[in-house]
Design a protein around this motif. Structure first.
Motif, PDB file in Angstrom:
ATOM      1  N   GLU A 118      49.044 -40.424   2.526  1.00  0.00           N
ATOM      2  CA  GLU A 118      50.385 -40.604   3.098  1.00  0.00           C
ATOM      3  C   GLU A 118      50.514 -40.017   4.496  1.00  0.00           C
ATOM      4  OE1 GLU A 118      53.625 -37.969   1.885  1.00  0.00           O
ATOM      5  OE2 GLU A 118      52.295 -37.229   0.306  1.00  0.00           O
ATOM      6  N   ASP A 146      56.326 -41.643  -3.383  1.00  0.00           N
ATOM      7  CA  ASP A 146      57.009 -42.761  -2.718  1.00  0.00           C
ATOM      8  C   ASP A 146      58.480 -42.396  -2.623  1.00  0.00           C
ATOM      9  OD1 ASP A 146      58.352 -45.215  -2.099  1.00  0.00           O
ATOM     10  OD2 ASP A 146      56.553 -46.303  -2.741  1.00  0.00           O
ATOM     11  N   SER A 149      61.470 -44.202  -4.200  1.00  0.00           N
ATOM     12  CA  SER A 149      61.732 -44.149  -5.640  1.00  0.00           C
ATOM     13  C   SER A 149      62.810 -43.136  -5.999  1.00  0.00           C
ATOM     14  CB  SER A 149      60.450 -43.798  -6.398  1.00  0.00           C
ATOM     15  OG  SER A 149      60.068 -42.446  -6.153  1.00  0.00           O
ATOM     16  N   LEU A 178      56.185 -43.831   1.983  1.00  0.00           N
ATOM     17  CA  LEU A 178      56.410 -44.876   0.977  1.00  0.00           C
ATOM     18  C   LEU A 178      55.085 -45.445   0.485  1.00  0.00           C
ATOM     19  CD1 LEU A 178      59.245 -46.794   2.903  1.00  0.00           C
ATOM     20  CD2 LEU A 178      59.504 -44.874   1.326  1.00  0.00           C
ATOM     21  N   GLY A 180      53.028 -44.775  -2.015  1.00  0.00           N
ATOM     22  CA  GLY A 180      52.677 -44.912  -3.426  1.00  0.00           C
ATOM     23  C   GLY A 180      52.632 -46.340  -3.908  1.00  0.00           C
ATOM     24  N   ARG A 181      53.597 -47.148  -3.516  1.00  0.00           N
ATOM     25  CA  ARG A 181      53.672 -48.544  -3.966  1.00  0.00           C
ATOM     26  C   ARG A 181      52.529 -49.416  -3.442  1.00  0.00           C
ATOM     27  NH1 ARG A 181      59.205 -49.852  -0.847  1.00  0.00           N
ATOM     28  NH2 ARG A 181      59.518 -47.642  -1.359  1.00  0.00           N
TER      29      ARG A 181
END
Length: 273
Positions: A118, A146, A149, A178, A180-181
């Protein structure tokens, strides 16, 4: 952290404490299922102050762990932290940049990276660098959050705004709050196979006081609060608007407040050439 970009949260003593609180509070949630065999060669990249290293050692006491970070100061703190938490544990510490790892190809059986991608401007290239040092059939475990979320009560536009400022500052520093997605396509794009993504959800309310204190207050809110000066300096907000947003965010840890956040844990296999 293994990148030439700025670490948006800084390197203060408060940030060191926050990382420790985060790792300890989320240890069961994030490290469940991660245990490496005795004698296996494990590389932890971006180990920072050793907050996650302690839990790797506890879950895999017989593994041969090499922990890497570009900051010598962080590595010194990591050594001291491990010595306090797990006296006698053996970890090899190396100063190195993730994009230029000083190891031959196929040096490790497993690689672990938590909250590293990240902060990188080129996460796909970083994954390719990790795949190079991982033997065919070896596993890569990646954990990322993320900020998209985030759900909480009482809901507040002003609270969402201060979170958004942190997201924008991280992007300006070359990172992505963001991320993670995106783990599944990133790992596939880097040539990994058997990619499995498991969302790990944090939920805190008054019936879970340890999670309210350890995550909502000491991890998430503390993280957002740490970028106040940068947000004001960048002209993203005013002092009054920032303070109102933080005050609203703190309400999620009080009384009937609730807080939800999702981390994404990926495990993938290097299929080899």
């Amino acid at each position: 952290m293994n990148t030439n970009t700025a670490y948006v949260h800084g390197y203060s003593s408060q940030e060191t404490r926050r990382l420790g609180d985060q790792a300890d509070t989320l240890a069961t949630l994030l490290h469940a299922g991660t245990a490496y065999p005795v004698g296996s060669r494990v590389l932890e990249v971006g180990c920072g102050v050793g907050a996650q290293t302690v839990h790797l050692v506890r879950n895999s006491p017989g593994a041969r762990i090499v922990a890497v970070d570009r900051s010598e100061e962080s590595l010194a703190q990591a050594r001291a932290h491990l010595a306090t938490q797990e006296p006698g544990a053996e970890v090899t510490w190396r100063t190195a940049d993730l994009f230029h790892l000083p190891f031959p190809a196929r040096s490790f059986d497993h690689v672990f990276a938590c909250f590293v991608l990240e902060h990188l401007p080129a996460p796909g290239r970083a994954l390719a660098a990790l795949r190079r040092v991982l033997r065919p059939g070896g596993t890569l475990t990646v954990i990322e959050g993320d900020h998209g979320s985030v759900l909480f009560h009482p809901d507040s536009h002003r609270a969402h705004e201060v979170i958004g400022h942190q997201v924008r500052l991280q992007a300006a520093a070359g990172g992505n709050a963001l991320l993670g997605r995106q783990l599944q396509p990133l790992l596939r794009g880097a040539g990994f196979g058997d990619v499995v993504i498991r969302p790990r959800t944090v939920y805190a309310d008054r019936t879970r006081p340890s999670m309210v204190e350890g995550f909502t207050r000491k991890t998430f809110i503390a993280m957002v609060e740490s970028v106040r000066d940068d947000a004001l300096g960048a002209g993203l907000t005013t002092a009054a608007d920032w303070d109102r947003g933080i005050a609203d965010l703190r309400l999620t840890a009080d009384g009937d407040g609730t807080f939800h956040y999702t981390f994404f844990k990926a495990v993938a296999v290097n299929p080899g050439p």
